[in-house]
Design a protein around this motif. Structure first.
Motif, PDB file in Angstrom:
ATOM      1  N   ALA A  62      37.802  99.615 -16.298  1.00 31.53           N
ATOM      2  CA  ALA A  62      36.799  99.725 -15.234  1.00 31.53           C
ATOM      3  C   ALA A  62      37.050 100.949 -14.358  1.00 31.53           C
ATOM      4  CB  ALA A  62      36.808  98.450 -14.377  1.00 31.53           C
ATOM      5  N   ALA A  63      38.356 101.213 -14.078  1.00 28.40           N
ATOM      6  CA  ALA A  63      38.677 102.371 -13.245  1.00 28.40           C
ATOM      7  C   ALA A  63      38.260 103.671 -13.924  1.00 28.40           C
ATOM      8  CB  ALA A  63      40.173 102.386 -12.933  1.00 28.40           C
ATOM      9  N   GLN A  64      38.537 103.707 -15.257  1.00 27.42           N
ATOM     10  CA  GLN A  64      38.159 104.918 -15.990  1.00 27.42           C
ATOM     11  C   GLN A  64      36.635 105.093 -16.016  1.00 27.42           C
ATOM     12  OE1 GLN A  64      39.472 104.999 -20.057  1.00 27.42           O
ATOM     13  NE2 GLN A  64      39.131 107.194 -20.267  1.00 27.42           N
ATOM     14  N   GLU A  65      35.926 103.967 -16.253  1.00 26.75           N
ATOM     15  CA  GLU A  65      34.459 104.029 -16.290  1.00 26.75           C
ATOM     16  C   GLU A  65      33.883 104.404 -14.918  1.00 26.75           C
ATOM     17  OE1 GLU A  65      32.442 104.018 -18.650  1.00 26.75           O
ATOM     18  OE2 GLU A  65      30.545 103.838 -17.551  1.00 26.75           O
ATOM     19  N   GLN A  66      34.491 103.803 -13.872  1.00 27.61           N
ATOM     20  CA  GLN A  66      34.002 104.106 -12.524  1.00 27.61           C
ATOM     21  C   GLN A  66      34.232 105.575 -12.162  1.00 27.61           C
ATOM     22  OE1 GLN A  66      35.667 104.815  -9.527  1.00 27.61           O
ATOM     23  NE2 GLN A  66      33.921 104.543  -8.130  1.00 27.61           N
ATOM     24  N   SER A  67      35.395 106.081 -12.589  1.00 30.01           N
ATOM     25  CA  SER A  67      35.695 107.486 -12.331  1.00 30.01           C
ATOM     26  C   SER A  67      34.706 108.398 -13.059  1.00 30.01           C
ATOM     27  CB  SER A  67      37.124 107.801 -12.769  1.00 30.01           C
ATOM     28  OG  SER A  67      37.389 109.183 -12.645  1.00 30.01           O
ATOM     29  N   LEU A  68      34.448 108.043 -14.336  1.00 27.54           N
ATOM     30  CA  LEU A  68      33.507 108.846 -15.108  1.00 27.54           C
ATOM     31  C   LEU A  68      32.097 108.762 -14.518  1.00 27.54           C
ATOM     32  CD1 LEU A  68      32.868 110.601 -17.573  1.00 27.54           C
ATOM     33  CD2 LEU A  68      32.586 108.497 -18.909  1.00 27.54           C
ATOM     34  N   GLN A  69      31.708 107.533 -14.126  1.00 23.97           N
ATOM     35  CA  GLN A  69      30.367 107.350 -13.554  1.00 23.97           C
ATOM     36  C   GLN A  69      30.230 108.106 -12.226  1.00 23.97           C
ATOM     37  OE1 GLN A  69      27.908 106.046 -14.974  1.00 23.97           O
ATOM     38  NE2 GLN A  69      26.386 105.828 -13.365  1.00 23.97           N
ATOM     39  N   SER A  70      31.289 108.027 -11.414  1.00 23.70           N
ATOM     40  CA  SER A  70      31.255 108.733 -10.129  1.00 23.70           C
ATOM     41  C   SER A  70      31.145 110.241 -10.337  1.00 23.70           C
ATOM     42  CB  SER A  70      32.516 108.403  -9.325  1.00 23.70           C
ATOM     43  OG  SER A  70      32.529 109.119  -8.111  1.00 23.70           O
ATOM     44  N   PHE A  71      31.905 110.713 -11.341  1.00 21.31           N
ATOM     45  CA  PHE A  71      31.832 112.152 -11.637  1.00 21.31           C
ATOM     46  C   PHE A  71      30.432 112.538 -12.108  1.00 21.31           C
ATOM     47  CE2 PHE A  71      32.359 115.551 -14.876  1.00 21.31           C
ATOM     48  CZ  PHE A  71      32.666 116.580 -14.010  1.00 21.31           C
ATOM     49  N   ARG A  72      29.858 111.687 -12.978  1.00 21.63           N
ATOM     50  CA  ARG A  72      28.505 111.967 -13.441  1.00 21.63           C
ATOM     51  C   ARG A  72      27.502 111.942 -12.287  1.00 21.63           C
ATOM     52  NH1 ARG A  72      28.469 108.135 -18.860  1.00 21.63           N
ATOM     53  NH2 ARG A  72      29.671 109.558 -20.198  1.00 21.63           N
ATOM     54  N   GLN A  73      27.655 110.934 -11.410  1.00 13.26           N
ATOM     55  CA  GLN A  73      26.741 110.843 -10.272  1.00 13.26           C
ATOM     56  C   GLN A  73      26.873 112.060  -9.363  1.00 13.26           C
ATOM     57  OE1 GLN A  73      27.848 107.130  -8.525  1.00 13.26           O
ATOM     58  NE2 GLN A  73      26.806 105.880 -10.065  1.00 13.26           N
ATOM     59  N   LEU A 123      34.937  96.243  -7.421  1.00 17.10           N
ATOM     60  CA  LEU A 123      34.540  97.397  -8.220  1.00 17.10           C
ATOM     61  C   LEU A 123      33.100  97.260  -8.725  1.00 17.10           C
ATOM     62  CD1 LEU A 123      37.778  98.040 -10.309  1.00 17.10           C
ATOM     63  CD2 LEU A 123      36.864  99.433  -8.444  1.00 17.10           C
ATOM     64  N   GLY A 124      32.729  96.047  -9.132  1.00 15.31           N
ATOM     65  CA  GLY A 124      31.369  95.837  -9.624  1.00 15.31           C
ATOM     66  C   GLY A 124      30.316  96.092  -8.558  1.00 15.31           C
ATOM     67  N   THR A 125      30.577  95.511  -7.369  1.00 15.13           N
ATOM     68  CA  THR A 125      29.593  95.727  -6.296  1.00 15.13           C
ATOM     69  C   THR A 125      29.572  97.185  -5.851  1.00 15.13           C
ATOM     70  OG1 THR A 125      31.278  95.089  -4.667  1.00 15.13           O
ATOM     71  CG2 THR A 125      29.785  93.358  -5.455  1.00 15.13           C
ATOM     72  N   GLY A 126      30.733  97.848  -5.856  1.00 16.53           N
ATOM     73  CA  GLY A 126      30.760  99.264  -5.479  1.00 16.53           C
ATOM     74  C   GLY A 126      29.972 100.122  -6.440  1.00 16.53           C
ATOM     75  N   ARG A 127      30.063  99.780  -7.692  1.00 13.19           N
ATOM     76  CA  ARG A 127      29.312 100.544  -8.698  1.00 13.19           C
ATOM     77  C   ARG A 127      27.807 100.373  -8.502  1.00 13.19           C
ATOM     78  NH1 ARG A 127      29.939  99.591 -15.209  1.00 13.19           N
ATOM     79  NH2 ARG A 127      28.343 101.087 -15.868  1.00 13.19           N
ATOM     80  N   GLU A 128      27.400  99.115  -8.244  1.00 12.48           N
ATOM     81  CA  GLU A 128      25.976  98.874  -8.015  1.00 12.48           C
ATOM     82  C   GLU A 128      25.490  99.579  -6.755  1.00 12.48           C
ATOM     83  OE1 GLU A 128      22.105  97.412  -8.406  1.00 12.48           O
ATOM     84  OE2 GLU A 128      23.776  97.648  -9.812  1.00 12.48           O
ATOM     85  N   ARG A 129      26.340  99.557  -5.719  1.00 14.95           N
ATOM     86  CA  ARG A 129      25.968 100.231  -4.477  1.00 14.95           C
ATOM     87  C   ARG A 129      25.812 101.741  -4.696  1.00 14.95           C
ATOM     88  NH1 ARG A 129      29.371  97.988  -1.701  1.00 14.95           N
ATOM     89  NH2 ARG A 129      31.074  99.504  -1.784  1.00 14.95           N
ATOM     90  N   ALA A 130      26.727 102.309  -5.484  1.00 13.98           N
ATOM     91  CA  ALA A 130      26.615 103.736  -5.783  1.00 13.98           C
ATOM     92  C   ALA A 130      25.337 104.034  -6.565  1.00 13.98           C
ATOM     93  CB  ALA A 130      27.839 104.194  -6.580  1.00 13.98           C
ATOM     94  N   ARG A 131      24.987 103.132  -7.511  1.00 14.08           N
ATOM     95  CA  ARG A 131      23.766 103.341  -8.280  1.00 14.08           C
ATOM     96  C   ARG A 131      22.531 103.261  -7.376  1.00 14.08           C
ATOM     97  NH1 ARG A 131      19.778 100.611 -10.390  1.00 14.08           N
ATOM     98  NH2 ARG A 131      20.550  98.663  -9.521  1.00 14.08           N
ATOM     99  N   ARG A 132      22.525 102.298  -6.469  1.00 16.10           N
ATOM    100  CA  ARG A 132      21.384 102.163  -5.562  1.00 16.10           C
ATOM    101  C   ARG A 132      21.283 103.367  -4.619  1.00 16.10           C
ATOM    102  NH1 ARG A 132      21.652  95.763  -3.718  1.00 16.10           N
ATOM    103  NH2 ARG A 132      21.160  94.892  -5.793  1.00 16.10           N
ATOM    104  N   GLN A 133      22.436 103.850  -4.156  1.00 15.93           N
ATOM    105  CA  GLN A 133      22.412 105.028  -3.287  1.00 15.93           C
ATOM    106  C   GLN A 133      21.862 106.243  -4.026  1.00 15.93           C
ATOM    107  OE1 GLN A 133      26.456 105.367  -1.930  1.00 15.93           O
ATOM    108  NE2 GLN A 133      26.192 103.879  -0.260  1.00 15.93           N
ATOM    109  N   LEU A 134      22.263 106.369  -5.300  1.00 14.24           N
ATOM    110  CA  LEU A 134      21.746 107.474  -6.102  1.00 14.24           C
ATOM    111  C   LEU A 134      20.235 107.359  -6.288  1.00 14.24           C
ATOM    112  CD1 LEU A 134      22.193 109.980  -7.819  1.00 14.24           C
ATOM    113  CD2 LEU A 134      22.677 108.469  -9.775  1.00 14.24           C
ATOM    114  N   GLU A 135      19.752 106.144  -6.581  1.00 16.10           N
ATOM    115  CA  GLU A 135      18.312 105.943  -6.737  1.00 16.10           C
ATOM    116  C   GLU A 135      17.578 106.240  -5.434  1.00 16.10           C
ATOM    117  OE1 GLU A 135      17.813 101.978  -8.077  1.00 16.10           O
ATOM    118  OE2 GLU A 135      18.303 102.434 -10.177  1.00 16.10           O
ATOM    119  N   GLN A 136      18.193 105.785  -4.317  1.00 17.41           N
ATOM    120  CA  GLN A 136      17.554 106.030  -3.026  1.00 17.41           C
ATOM    121  C   GLN A 136      17.494 107.523  -2.722  1.00 17.41           C
ATOM    122  OE1 GLN A 136      19.610 104.271   0.290  1.00 17.41           O
ATOM    123  NE2 GLN A 136      17.949 104.663   1.731  1.00 17.41           N
ATOM    124  N   ARG A 137      18.598 108.228  -2.997  1.00 22.16           N
ATOM    125  CA  ARG A 137      18.634 109.663  -2.744  1.00 22.16           C
ATOM    126  C   ARG A 137      17.641 110.397  -3.647  1.00 22.16           C
ATOM    127  NH1 ARG A 137      18.655 113.549   0.727  1.00 22.16           N
ATOM    128  NH2 ARG A 137      19.658 115.480   0.001  1.00 22.16           N
TER     129      ARG A 137
END
Length: 758
Positions: A19-30, A301-315
């Motif tokens: 999950a940490a690796q995926e979150q790091s990759l997702q954050s980098f992509r975002q 971690l799960g909720t943080g990922r969803e929050r990051a996705r929603r923030q990206l959609e909002q932005r």
């Protein structure tokens, strides 16, 4: 519990690492996508400001002062720190160079020569020149006003290629020790790129170009992103240049985002995978307690990922909204309204209905900015948008095109939604004054509205027709609406053609003068002639002044043409005087000459001196409507300077403007010329006869002579004689004649007096 805890801990450790690796990759992509979106939006904003500048050039052209005023109003240099300047580059042929030089001297876009004149740099005569028509920049060091960018073959080839292809480009450039891109965009009249190369050459209006420093955009995009490196690369054809912000870390992870149109964004950041193993071991040896913590951490971690996705959609939604809506009023902008017009046209074709576009413009909005400031102008635009919206139905759309221009879409017809009815509601709503703040006086605002209805091939065509109708509404007196008629397009096209041809008419020697005799009604015969301007167009034939005088006034050519008329008329009359004639010469001057030309008296003195004509033989005619606009007394001062030359002054078209008697008493005039509209009515209107008698008495009391214009019947002539009018001219006595015909038919002893006066 130990075994279960160990198993759970091992499973949790593995899950945590993944999950940490995926979150790091997702954050980098975002982060990479966010940076790319920010840079893409910045490039779109620059294209918008270039499009706005191109709109000025595509309409009726622009001057340096108007361009600077627009740039200040739009805060171009403040809002776009990456731009070092913005300019309009025009392709000027050798024949157009004198006209361009005259405008440049009056309103230079760069330094003039030491003596204040315009000179092409580098010197030399070429078929065409690439000159800056208007521009703004961050530094005061600007190229000379006559600097020819096309003197360099690479620049010339680039400009011609852009003109013929209709596509802009980003060109790398080295300036002042730093790299930058030159953004160039070809602009065509009416804002539409023609289909063929030949049509693009004919409609080419100029090139909008600006130096761009992408590193400013990069630094702003990576602000607050430590350890992030961004490379921005542009690659189209031979143009290949890259700009980087931030050092590239060792062992960094890369991600590339294609922005299309030749732009790619490449981001780099350190891969944090090395820290994941230690965390997994801590979870593994933590036992049962650690398994509980692992569950909590997984949830976080799960909720943080969803929050990051929603923030990206909002932005992303915010960026999308900003790209399609006006920042000041929140209304749809040009890009969005053009799309909605296309949709409206498609629905109208599908359902066999007629949509409509209303193009609105605030009358004299510039005065608000000039007198109350741009902040007050912005508040007024917001208030106008709010009030206009209250007059519309929910199915209608209002948008701001820019400046003080608004567009309303009427999707289909109903009894309460006809375009004319909605336009009238808007005019009524705007009739109420605006209160911008509690301490200011109420502000009256008028709007003019153009309406275009029905199907068109594109949204641009429908909007263009509404704009043409708006122009007609303003021409008709403003504060009204006008529906589009195809004949308007023909009239606008003819006016545009005449305006273009007028720029070369003087240099091509297409003007000529005719002379209409003026007769004394006391039996003295022909006492004077009035010089009248005609345009001998090479393809349209003879064009009378009513079609082109207004265009001459608005284009700034009035002084040059007026000087030409003075010189030629005085030279012709001096020739006749040398043959023994004693006629006086009447010459009309343009209202713009009298209102804005401080050298008018010098031009008259020069015409008299050059020709040798006595000043006492020259009469300068001034339209009464021009005298009515003399609020500051400047016109009166110029008339006094002319009077001091020994020249006489006549008020032309007297009666049409209703000059006050007190004003007339103060003017240094010698005679009045009664407007032809009153002369044509004296045979049927006792009121007109009474007015003529009153004006004759007024002229006698003030010691002025009086002349009647437009006399066409013997009955009119008899009434004028009975009223003791001094002189008359008109078709009854003689039409305007060329000099040769006048000499042959009227200046010989046998033709001293025409038949109607005998």
């Amino acid at each position: 519990m130990v075994v279960g805890g160990a198993v759970a801990s091992g499973f949790g450790a593995s899950t945590l690492a993944s999950a940490a690796q995926e979150q790091s990759l997702q954050s980098f992509r975002q982060t990479s996508v966010g940076v790319a979106s920010t840079l893409q939006l910045a490039l779109q904003h620059e294209e918008d400001i270039i499009a706005d500048a191109g709109g000025l050039l595509a309409g009726s052209g622009t001057s340096e002062s108007a361009f600077v005023q627009w740039a200040d109003a739009a805060r171009v240099l403040d809002r776009y720190p990456e731009l070092s300047g913005l300019a309009v580059l025009q392709l000027v042929t050798d024949a157009e160079l004198p006209g361009f030089a005259a405008r440049a001297v009056a309103d230079p876009a760069g330094p003039l020569a030491a003596d204040g004149s315009f000179a092409v740099v580098p010197v030399g005569r070429r078929p065409f020149y690439c000159l800056v028509g208007a521009g703004v920049g961050r530094t005061t060091q600007r190229p000379p006003a006559g600097f020819d960018f096309c003197a360099a073959p690479p620049v010339r080839r680039t400009l011609i290629a852009a003109r013929d292809s209709g596509r802009g480009a980003y060109l790398p450039n080295q300036s002042g020790g730093k790299r930058e891109l030159i953004v160039q965009t070809p602009i065509y009249r009416d804002g539409v790129i023609p289909v063929t190369v030949r049509a693009r050459r004919a409609a080419f209006a100029g090139l909008v170009f600006t130096p761009l420093d992408p590193t400013v955009l990069l630094d702003r995009a990576v602000a607050g992103q430590p350890g992030l490196s961004v490379q921005m690369r542009y690659h189209v054809g031979a143009a290949d240049v890259a700009f980087t912000s931030g050092p590239t870390p060792a062992g960094a992870r890369w991600m590339t985002v294609d922005l299309h149109n030749g732009w790619t964004i490449r981001t780099a950041a350190v891969d944090p995978d090395a820290g994941h193993a230690g965390n997994a071991l801590l979870v593994l040896f933590g036992g049962v307690a650690t398994s509980v913590l692992l569950g909590l951490l997984t949830f976080v971690l799960g909720t943080g990922r969803e929050r990051a996705r929603r923030q990206l959609e909002q932005r992303t939604a915010q960026l999308h909204h900003a790209a399609l809506h006006d920042a000041l009023t929140g209304l749809p902008n040009r890009a969005l309204v053009m799309d909605r017009i296309e949709q409206m046209l498609a629905r109208a074709r599908r359902h066999h209905t007629n949509g409509a576009v209303l193009f609105l413009d605030l009358d004299d909005f510039k005065n608000v900015n000039d007198t109350l400031g741009h902040r007050a102008g912005d508040r007024l635009l917001v208030a106008v948008a709010t009030r206009l919206a209250t007059t519309l139905r929910n199915v209608d759309t209002i948008a701001r095109m820019g400046g003080d221009e608004f567009v309303v879409l009427i999707d289909s017809g109903s009894a309460d939604g006809t375009p004319e009815l909605i336009a009238q509601r808007m005019l009524t709503a705007m009739g109420q004054p605006f209160q911008l703040d509690p301490t200011s006086m109420p502000l009256d605002v008028n709007v003019s509205i153009g309406i275009a209805t029905g199907d068109r091939t594109t949204a641009s065509e429908l909007l263009r027709d509404a704009d043409i109708a708006l122009y007609e509404a303003k021409t008709a007196g403003k504060n009204r609406y006008q529906s589009f008629d195809p004949q308007m397009k023909t009239a606008i096209s003819r006016r545009t053609d005449l305006e273009r041809d007028l720029h070369t008419a003087l240099g091509a020697d297409q003007y000529r003068l005719v002379y209409q005799p003026i007769y004394g009604l006391d039996g003295t015969g022909m006492v004077a002639v009035e010089a009248l301007l005609r345009w001998d167009h090479p393809t349209r034939g003879l064009i009378l002044p009513g079609e082109f005088i207004t265009i001459l006034e608005q284009s700034g050519q009035a002084r040059d043409v007026g000087r030409w008329v003075l010189q030629h008329a005085c030279r012709q009359m001096a020739t006749w005087h040398s043959h023994g004639e004693t006629l006086d010469l009447s010459v009309n001057i343009f209202s713009r000459q009298l209102e804005h030309d401080d050298e008018l008296a010098d031009d008259i003195r020069d015409a008299l001196h050059t020709s040798g004509l006595p000043a006492s033989a020259l009469i300068i005619e001034v339209a009464e409507t021009t005298l009515m606009l003399d609020d500051t007394g400047t016109t009166t001062q110029r008339l006094q300077a002319i009077k001091e030359l020994g020249v006489r002054i006549a008020v032309d078209d007297f009666g049409a403007g209703y000059t006050s008697l007190d004003h007339l008493r103060l003017l240094p005039v010698d005679s009045l010329k009664i407007d032809r509209s009153f002369i044509g009515a004296i045979t049927t209107s006792t009121e007109s006869v009474a007015l003529v008698n009153a004006w004759v008495q007024l002229a006698q009391d003030l010691g002025l002579s009086i002349t009647a214009e437009g006399v066409e019947t013997t009955t009119e002539l008899d009434i004028l004689r009975g009223a003791h009018v001094d002189q008359a001219q008109g078709y009854l006595m003689a039409h305007p004649l060329d000099p040769e015909t006048l000499e042959r038919d009227l200046l010989s002893p046998a033709h001293t007096t025409p038949a109607p006066l005998r």
